[in-house]
Design a protein around this motif. Structure first.
Motif, PDB file in Angstrom:
ATOM      1  N   ASP A 267       6.451  -8.262  -1.888  1.00 44.43           N
ATOM      2  CA  ASP A 267       5.116  -7.661  -1.720  1.00 44.43           C
ATOM      3  C   ASP A 267       4.951  -7.070  -0.318  1.00 44.43           C
ATOM      4  O   ASP A 267       3.971  -7.338   0.388  1.00 44.43           O
ATOM      5  CB  ASP A 267       4.006  -8.677  -1.985  1.00 44.43           C
ATOM      6  N   CYS A 269       3.957  -5.265   2.778  1.00 44.70           N
ATOM      7  CA  CYS A 269       2.734  -4.570   3.211  1.00 44.70           C
ATOM      8  C   CYS A 269       2.889  -4.162   4.672  1.00 44.70           C
ATOM      9  O   CYS A 269       3.659  -4.766   5.424  1.00 44.70           O
ATOM     10  CB  CYS A 269       1.514  -5.480   3.063  1.00 44.70           C
ATOM     11  N   ASN A 271       0.172  -2.837   7.862  1.00 43.40           N
ATOM     12  CA  ASN A 271      -1.224  -2.612   8.252  1.00 43.40           C
ATOM     13  C   ASN A 271      -2.186  -3.006   7.136  1.00 43.40           C
ATOM     14  O   ASN A 271      -3.197  -2.335   6.895  1.00 43.40           O
ATOM     15  CB  ASN A 271      -1.449  -1.153   8.656  1.00 43.40           C
ATOM     16  N   GLY A 272      -1.836  -4.073   6.430  1.00 45.06           N
ATOM     17  CA  GLY A 272      -2.718  -4.611   5.403  1.00 45.06           C
ATOM     18  C   GLY A 272      -2.661  -3.923   4.060  1.00 45.06           C
ATOM     19  O   GLY A 272      -3.396  -4.296   3.148  1.00 45.06           O
ATOM     20  N   LEU A 273      -1.797  -2.906   3.910  1.00 44.82           N
ATOM     21  CA  LEU A 273      -1.715  -2.162   2.655  1.00 44.82           C
ATOM     22  C   LEU A 273      -0.284  -2.205   2.111  1.00 44.82           C
ATOM     23  O   LEU A 273       0.681  -2.175   2.887  1.00 44.82           O
ATOM     24  CB  LEU A 273      -2.125  -0.700   2.861  1.00 44.82           C
ATOM     25  N   GLY A 396       6.816  -1.659   8.388  1.00 46.84           N
ATOM     26  CA  GLY A 396       6.613  -3.087   8.633  1.00 46.84           C
ATOM     27  C   GLY A 396       7.862  -3.921   8.494  1.00 46.84           C
ATOM     28  O   GLY A 396       7.773  -5.143   8.303  1.00 46.84           O
TER      29      GLY A 396
END
Length: 444
Positions: A267, A269, A271-273, A396
């Motif tokens: 999963d 992600c 920057n939170g997305l 990320g």
């Protein structure tokens, strides 16, 4: 209105500026007995295309129902709960579905339609991925992203003017997904050579035919040039058709997609997305290209076959015993590797035969692969010009994490890739040192 390109192949495709205006005519042609449609969109795609499609359908005398996913405008992903919601809405409406959107909406409607035994059409709103015309849908179920079996749409419209106005990151994602087909082609050349998976000429032509022209102007794609976006759309749509033609993702997927699958399972992600499929694949494309370039530097006509066989795992159980160390505390990754490698693992005698063929035919095989690939620096520059990530940190992924991911890639899929040959030659640690050691492109 500019000329609209119409391509017929296992259904109907219309690509071009103003193509959305043909949506009702396509519906009427493909589904002449249907008098009712249910549009599936979200607030964003309703605004850019859904409302116009509804108006056009009504003008054609077709009754229109609508199901808006997340009407509050919240972001959503292709999770199975949305498939269930859309499936129930389609069934309740008793109508033929028309998806209006890009990857998430298309995959959701594709799977919902399959579960109802229905066909559907899609009006694409972005040049963001190659899945519009592909079989299968990428859906998250029980916390795991998986490809669920389902038929492709019977009709597909992509309006290049609408796609050109889509958020720039969607176009960048589509560009990154498309440039991946270059090293994926080199992987397939190698797989064909060793007898693992023969090249399907029609599927190869569908992908590789328009590919270079679709990719040659990344900066113009990023700027939203309609003509260049139309070429990008065509390249992506043809990739989807190639997967239909062959009944496999092989024409459009190589080593680079294994990086995306690995990170899907975590999963990933930033920057939170969630990171888009194309962005993960783009970084994977750099990894794949670097791997192929490393492989092509080796003079395998002088390969010591017996030394390579002696260094290989004597049994599948011996190889599998390394998976906990390779994947750390990741039970899902270990389980996947165990499943995928059961058939892919070559016993020493099989490996000896494979490497003997490679040694005898390397001059020819390597020449074909070299002609296929784009140099690493050119791939990186193209991704940058397209507005796509070109360093792992931009999605990320630290360099240490990137190296860790690399180590698990050879075991993620029961399919032959260039990275498999590197591993079977006993060169994998050498590759990692080249890429992540001092002076390497991703020096840790």
């Amino acid at each position: 209105m500019p000329v609209i390109a119409i391509i017929m192949l296992n259904g109907e495709i219309i690509i071009g500026a103003g193509a959305v205006e043909k949506s009702a005519k396509m519906f009427r042609m493909l589904f002449p007995s249907k008098k009712k449609a249910v549009l599936v969109d979200d607030p964003r795609t309703k605004a850019v295309a859904g409302a116009r499609v509804a108006e056009l359908l009504k003008t054609e005398g077709i009754e229109v129902a609508e199901h808006v996913i997340c009407p509050d405008g919240a972001r959503f992903h292709a999770e199975y709960k949305w498939v269930e919601e859309v499936r129930d809405a389609i069934a309740a409406a008793g109508a033929l579905p028309v998806a209006v959107g890009s990857g998430t909406i298309n995959d959701t409607v594709k799977r919902a339609s399959e579960e109802l035994g229905a066909r559907y059409m899609v009006v694409g709103t972005a040049a963001s991925m190659d899945g519009y015309t592909a079989y299968g849908a990428s859906i998250i179920k029980d916390g795991i992203k998986q490809t669920m079996s389902c038929k492709a749409p019977l009709g597909c419209i992509v309006d290049s003017a609408i796609a050109a106005a889509a958020p720039k990151e969607m176009t960048a994602s589509g560009y990154a997904d498309l440039i991946a087909k270059i090293p994926a082609g080199a992987d397939w050349i190698l797989a064909d050579a060793v007898g693992s998976e023969a090249i399907h000429p029609a599927a190869w032509k569908l992908v590789q035919g328009p590919l270079r022209d679709s990719l040659k102007n990344p900066a113009q794609c990023a700027a939203g040039d309609v003509a260049e976006i139309e070429k990008l759309c065509a390249g992506l749509v043809m990739s989807g058709f190639a997967m239909q033609e062959m009944g496999s993702s092989r024409p459009a997927s190589g080593t680079e997609h294994q990086f995306s699958h690995y990170w899907d399972m975590e999963d990933l992600c930033f920057n939170g997305l969630p990171v888009s499929h194309g962005f993960k694949v783009g970084i994977g494309t750099l990894a794949s290209t670097a791997t192929i370039e490393f492989l092509l530097e080796q003079d395998l006509t002088k390969l010591d076959i017996e030394a390579a066989v002696a260094a290989w795992w004597p049994s599948f159980d011996a190889l599998a015993a390394t998976f906990p160390q390779v994947y750390g505390n990741r039970p899902a990754h270990i389980a996947r590797a165990m499943c995928e490698m059961q058939e892919k693992y070559p016993a020493p005698d099989a490996l000896r035969k494979e490497l003997s063929f490679i040694k005898a035919n390397w001059a020819d095989v390597s020449a074909k692969m070299r002609a296929q690939i784009m140099p690493f620096d050119e791939v990186r520059s193209a991704l940058e010009a397209a507005g796509a990530p070109y360093e792992p940190e931009m999605i990320g992924v630290s360099r240490a994490k990137f190296r860790e991911t690399f180590a698990g890639i050879p075991y993620m899929r029961n399919r032959y890739f260039s990275v498999d040959l590197v591993s079977r030659l006993g060169f994998f640690q050498m590759l990692l040192k080249r890429l992540f050691g001092k002076g390497g492109v991703w020096s840790v």
